[in-house]
Write a protein that holds these residues in place. Sequence first.
Motif, PDB file in Angstrom:
ATOM      1  N   GLU A  91       0.830  -1.207   0.000  1.00  0.00           N
ATOM      2  CA  GLU A  91       0.000   0.000   0.000  1.00  0.00           C
ATOM      3  C   GLU A  91       0.863   1.254   0.000  1.00  0.00           C
ATOM      4  O   GLU A  91       0.550   2.240  -0.672  1.00  0.00           O
ATOM      5  N   ARG A  94       2.014   1.748  -3.507  1.00  0.00           N
ATOM      6  CA  ARG A  94       0.947   2.260  -4.358  1.00  0.00           C
ATOM      7  C   ARG A  94       0.738   3.756  -4.148  1.00  0.00           C
ATOM      8  O   ARG A  94       0.547   4.519  -5.105  1.00  0.00           O
ATOM      9  N   ARG A  95       0.761   4.174  -2.891  1.00  0.00           N
ATOM     10  CA  ARG A  95       0.542   5.604  -2.605  1.00  0.00           C
ATOM     11  C   ARG A  95       1.692   6.451  -3.133  1.00  0.00           C
ATOM     12  O   ARG A  95       1.464   7.554  -3.655  1.00  0.00           O
ATOM     13  N   ARG A  98       1.287   6.657  -6.886  1.00  0.00           N
ATOM     14  CA  ARG A  98       0.160   7.511  -7.254  1.00  0.00           C
ATOM     15  C   ARG A  98       0.517   8.985  -7.152  1.00  0.00           C
ATOM     16  O   ARG A  98       0.198   9.781  -8.034  1.00  0.00           O
ATOM     17  N   GLU A  99       1.188   9.357  -6.077  1.00  0.00           N
ATOM     18  CA  GLU A  99       1.531  10.763  -5.887  1.00  0.00           C
ATOM     19  C   GLU A  99       2.605  11.223  -6.856  1.00  0.00           C
ATOM     20  O   GLU A  99       2.537  12.314  -7.407  1.00  0.00           O
ATOM     21  N   GLU A 120      -6.730   1.343 -11.231  1.00  0.00           N
ATOM     22  CA  GLU A 120      -6.543   1.101  -9.803  1.00  0.00           C
ATOM     23  C   GLU A 120      -7.860   0.969  -9.060  1.00  0.00           C
ATOM     24  O   GLU A 120      -8.025   0.089  -8.204  1.00  0.00           O
ATOM     25  N   HIS A 128     -13.682   4.361  -2.251  1.00  0.00           N
ATOM     26  CA  HIS A 128     -12.519   5.215  -2.018  1.00  0.00           C
ATOM     27  C   HIS A 128     -12.827   6.601  -2.573  1.00  0.00           C
ATOM     28  O   HIS A 128     -13.190   6.739  -3.742  1.00  0.00           O
ATOM     29  N   ARG A 130     -11.353  10.333  -3.340  1.00  0.00           N
ATOM     30  CA  ARG A 130     -10.099  11.053  -3.510  1.00  0.00           C
ATOM     31  C   ARG A 130     -10.341  12.459  -4.033  1.00  0.00           C
ATOM     32  O   ARG A 130     -11.355  12.742  -4.671  1.00  0.00           O
ATOM     33  N   THR A 143      -2.571  14.248  -5.224  1.00  0.00           N
ATOM     34  CA  THR A 143      -3.792  13.460  -5.078  1.00  0.00           C
ATOM     35  C   THR A 143      -3.858  12.936  -3.657  1.00  0.00           C
ATOM     36  O   THR A 143      -2.889  12.368  -3.160  1.00  0.00           O
ATOM     37  N   THR A 145      -6.134  10.692  -0.733  1.00  0.00           N
ATOM     38  CA  THR A 145      -7.246   9.824  -0.360  1.00  0.00           C
ATOM     39  C   THR A 145      -7.922  10.445   0.860  1.00  0.00           C
ATOM     40  O   THR A 145      -7.325  10.553   1.925  1.00  0.00           O
TER      41      THR A 145
END
Length: 228
Positions: A91, A94-95, A98-99, A120, A128, A130, A143, A145
């Motif tokens: 996780e 993934r974060r 994503r950023e 995703e 989720h 965002r 971005t 969450t």
Amino acid sequence: MNGTASKHGLPSGDRPRERLYHVGARELSLQEIVAIIIGGGARGAGALILSMRVLTEFPDLLALGRTSIDELRRVPGIGFARACQLAASFELGRRFARETRGNGTSVKTPADVARFFMDEMKDYDREHFRAVFLNTKNQMLKTVTISIGSLNASIVHPREILKPAISVSAATIILVHNHPTGDPTPSREDIEFTRRFAKCGELIGIELLDHVIIRADRYQSLKEGGYF
């Protein structure tokens, strides 16, 4: 010899953590990286042995990254704590991805937003929510969450979005969430929240550009649908 042997027979210089320190993460094998995340051995099996068991059961990163904690726990020697460590590490990755991949990306249409998030978010079994913060050129700044909800809903308050938006000096915002069940047609709650949030944004000079709902391979733009 690379150093003193450990109780599991590995010279100190060949242990994953020592190799990470001396040669860098890029030089480590997938088995070594997983062993570092696992941390320690169990029941006579060192971390490398446990790592090998995990990768035998889930042979590639895609399979491993999509594995649930309960599935990981079934690997002999992993248990609850190590399964949580593995799940958390994926996780985190993934974060980070994503950023970093979003920074500077230009957003011109709802389709751009959908393409960015769909792979995703389309299979999530929870909602989720965002927020995408953009500059005056419609380039992504960040971005965030905002919340992860139940099977049917995610509860969000406008201040949870506006506070981080102000901190990055966002000029505009795009909201994105998925519908775990049903189609991407906005619910009454989706529409009411979008209208309320748009008014809150106006008060502090941050425009809501759109609210995009994703489901499977489809999406719905509330802006294009004339909902606000």
